[in-house]
Design a protein around this motif. Structure first.
Motif, PDB file in Angstrom:
ATOM      1  N   TYR A 151       0.823  -1.208   0.000  1.00 54.34           N
ATOM      2  CA  TYR A 151       0.000   0.000   0.000  1.00 54.34           C
ATOM      3  C   TYR A 151       0.861   1.265   0.000  1.00 54.34           C
ATOM      4  O   TYR A 151       0.561   2.234  -0.696  1.00 54.34           O
ATOM      5  CB  TYR A 151      -0.912   0.015   1.223  1.00 54.34           C
ATOM      6  CG  TYR A 151      -2.113  -0.882   1.115  1.00 54.34           C
ATOM      7  CD1 TYR A 151      -3.078  -0.661   0.132  1.00 54.34           C
ATOM      8  CD2 TYR A 151      -2.293  -1.955   1.981  1.00 54.34           C
ATOM      9  CE1 TYR A 151      -4.188  -1.486   0.033  1.00 54.34           C
ATOM     10  CE2 TYR A 151      -3.405  -2.781   1.888  1.00 54.34           C
ATOM     11  CZ  TYR A 151      -4.347  -2.536   0.906  1.00 54.34           C
ATOM     12  OH  TYR A 151      -5.444  -3.365   0.807  1.00 54.34           O
ATOM     13  N   SER A 153       3.915   1.713  -1.167  1.00 58.13           N
ATOM     14  CA  SER A 153       4.584   1.940  -2.446  1.00 58.13           C
ATOM     15  C   SER A 153       3.616   2.488  -3.491  1.00 58.13           C
ATOM     16  O   SER A 153       3.975   3.352  -4.297  1.00 58.13           O
ATOM     17  CB  SER A 153       5.226   0.650  -2.945  1.00 58.13           C
ATOM     18  OG  SER A 153       4.252  -0.363  -3.142  1.00 58.13           O
ATOM     19  N   LEU A 154       2.378   1.994  -3.465  1.00 54.66           N
ATOM     20  CA  LEU A 154       1.380   2.516  -4.393  1.00 54.66           C
ATOM     21  C   LEU A 154       1.071   3.986  -4.086  1.00 54.66           C
ATOM     22  O   LEU A 154       0.944   4.812  -5.001  1.00 54.66           O
ATOM     23  CB  LEU A 154       0.106   1.680  -4.301  1.00 54.66           C
ATOM     24  CG  LEU A 154      -0.998   2.005  -5.303  1.00 54.66           C
ATOM     25  CD1 LEU A 154      -0.500   1.836  -6.735  1.00 54.66           C
ATOM     26  CD2 LEU A 154      -2.214   1.117  -5.063  1.00 54.66           C
ATOM     27  N   LEU A 157       3.890   6.186  -5.351  1.00 54.60           N
ATOM     28  CA  LEU A 157       3.779   6.466  -6.778  1.00 54.60           C
ATOM     29  C   LEU A 157       2.745   7.556  -7.047  1.00 54.60           C
ATOM     30  O   LEU A 157       2.983   8.462  -7.868  1.00 54.60           O
ATOM     31  CB  LEU A 157       3.400   5.182  -7.520  1.00 54.60           C
ATOM     32  CG  LEU A 157       3.183   5.305  -9.030  1.00 54.60           C
ATOM     33  CD1 LEU A 157       4.445   5.829  -9.716  1.00 54.60           C
ATOM     34  CD2 LEU A 157       2.760   3.960  -9.623  1.00 54.60           C
ATOM     35  N   VAL A 237       3.862  -5.805  -7.248  1.00 57.43           N
ATOM     36  CA  VAL A 237       3.227  -4.492  -7.107  1.00 57.43           C
ATOM     37  C   VAL A 237       4.143  -3.531  -6.363  1.00 57.43           C
ATOM     38  O   VAL A 237       4.323  -2.372  -6.767  1.00 57.43           O
ATOM     39  CB  VAL A 237       1.875  -4.628  -6.373  1.00 57.43           C
ATOM     40  CG1 VAL A 237       1.346  -3.262  -5.951  1.00 57.43           C
ATOM     41  CG2 VAL A 237       0.861  -5.331  -7.255  1.00 57.43           C
ATOM     42  N   THR A 238       4.746  -4.012  -5.281  1.00 53.28           N
ATOM     43  CA  THR A 238       5.630  -3.163  -4.482  1.00 53.28           C
ATOM     44  C   THR A 238       6.844  -2.706  -5.281  1.00 53.28           C
ATOM     45  O   THR A 238       7.164  -1.513  -5.325  1.00 53.28           O
ATOM     46  CB  THR A 238       6.093  -3.921  -3.225  1.00 53.28           C
ATOM     47  OG1 THR A 238       4.950  -4.308  -2.456  1.00 53.28           O
ATOM     48  CG2 THR A 238       6.994  -3.049  -2.372  1.00 53.28           C
ATOM     49  N   ALA A 241       5.853  -0.338  -8.254  1.00 55.13           N
ATOM     50  CA  ALA A 241       5.441   0.992  -7.809  1.00 55.13           C
ATOM     51  C   ALA A 241       6.628   1.814  -7.327  1.00 55.13           C
ATOM     52  O   ALA A 241       6.742   3.008  -7.628  1.00 55.13           O
ATOM     53  CB  ALA A 241       4.394   0.870  -6.703  1.00 55.13           C
ATOM     54  N   LEU A 244       8.834   2.810 -10.438  1.00 55.99           N
ATOM     55  CA  LEU A 244       8.181   3.866 -11.213  1.00 55.99           C
ATOM     56  C   LEU A 244       8.193   5.194 -10.462  1.00 55.99           C
ATOM     57  O   LEU A 244       8.400   6.255 -11.063  1.00 55.99           O
ATOM     58  CB  LEU A 244       6.743   3.454 -11.540  1.00 55.99           C
ATOM     59  CG  LEU A 244       6.578   2.362 -12.592  1.00 55.99           C
ATOM     60  CD1 LEU A 244       5.112   1.960 -12.709  1.00 55.99           C
ATOM     61  CD2 LEU A 244       7.117   2.825 -13.932  1.00 55.99           C
ATOM     62  N   ALA A 245       7.960   5.131  -9.142  1.00 61.83           N
ATOM     63  CA  ALA A 245       7.991   6.357  -8.347  1.00 61.83           C
ATOM     64  C   ALA A 245       9.376   6.994  -8.368  1.00 61.83           C
ATOM     65  O   ALA A 245       9.513   8.213  -8.508  1.00 61.83           O
ATOM     66  CB  ALA A 245       7.575   6.052  -6.908  1.00 61.83           C
TER      67      ALA A 245
END
Length: 261
Positions: A151, A153-154, A157, A237-238, A241, A244-245
């Protein structure tokens, strides 16, 4: 400025007196509800596992973990924007990706600890110190850490991409996660909480009635998700994210007026 100093600075920023008071209240909330449940029920009828599962599923995983991790992730960049100090932060002779990651960890650690402490106190309240081994506490603590990074890391981003990222984080936490995870079929697979439930299953209390969600799920039963695939998805996902961030934060130009209404 070293990575450790960046981490410590972010940690101090997160642990303000106001946030600390809120964190204490959040940590104690599941335990207080468990106490009310325990003493409003006949001692012979109180089921520690039922109470723990219901409060862990609804509060610890479904609320505390999501909101604290998302708030921590969005604060990494947005807090510097609000204080008009983003320009000074980026003039440091440190790669932007390292600045972002150090601040991310500094914000996320206390958020993850908040969720873990709430689960620990809830287990102690429901099962008692002597029977703590009867609670799936160690499993839940590990899954809470995994969920905090997913959560967080999302949200990280989102904070590098959007102005007022906190608004989108709140919508995601209370809208998307609570809705999509209960949809029938394969829709639930685009929700993070779905995979956390696979790793840390908790039986919700049954009221003896079938609601609309249960009926839809019976009509279109979802395919089982294995624990190994859940770990792979959450890890992917982690990492995706965070990468990309870091890329966006490195390439994008930030200035205080970017946060203007």
């Amino acid at each position: 400025m070293s990575d450790l100093m960046l981490f410590q600075t972010a940690l101090r920023e997160y642990l303000t007196a106001k946030r600390f008071a809120v964190a204490v209240a959040v940590v104690l909330l599941p335990s207080l509800l468990a106490v009310l449940w325990k003493y409003s029920t006949d001692s012979t009828l109180f089921d520690p596992r039922l109470a723990y599962d219901a409060l862990a599923l609804g509060l610890v995983f479904g609320f505390i973990l999501i909101i604290t991790s998302m708030l921590a992730g969005t604060s990494v960049v947005s807090q510097e924007m609000e204080r008009k100090s983003i320009v000074y932060l980026l003039t440091r002779p440190v790669p932007r990706a390292r600045i972002l990651l150090a601040r991310f960890l500094g914000m996320l650690v206390p958020a993850a600890l908040t969720a873990c402490l709430s689960a620990f106190l809830l287990a102690v309240t429901c099962f008692g110190p002597r029977n703590l081994s009867d609670a799936p506490l160690m499993r839940d603590l590990g899954v809470l850490l995994i969920g905090a990074f997913a959560y967080g890391s999302l949200a990280l981003l989102l904070s590098t991409l959007l102005r007022k990222a906190i608004m989108y984080a709140i919508y995601f936490a209370f809208g998307w996660e609570n809705t999509v995870s209960n949809l029938p079929g394969s829709f639930r697979k685009i929700s993070i909480i779905t995979y956390l439930k696979v790793l840390a299953p908790h039986s919700p209390p049954s009221n003896g009635n079938s609601d609309l969600v249960e009926i839809l799920q019976q009509l279109s039963p979802p395919k089982a998700i294995t624990p190994s695939s859940a770990v792979i998805v959450l890890f992917a996902v982690t990492v995706a994210a965070v990468v990309l961030a870091a890329l966006v934060f490195t390439l994008r130009e930030y200035s205080p007026k970017d946060d203007a209404a």
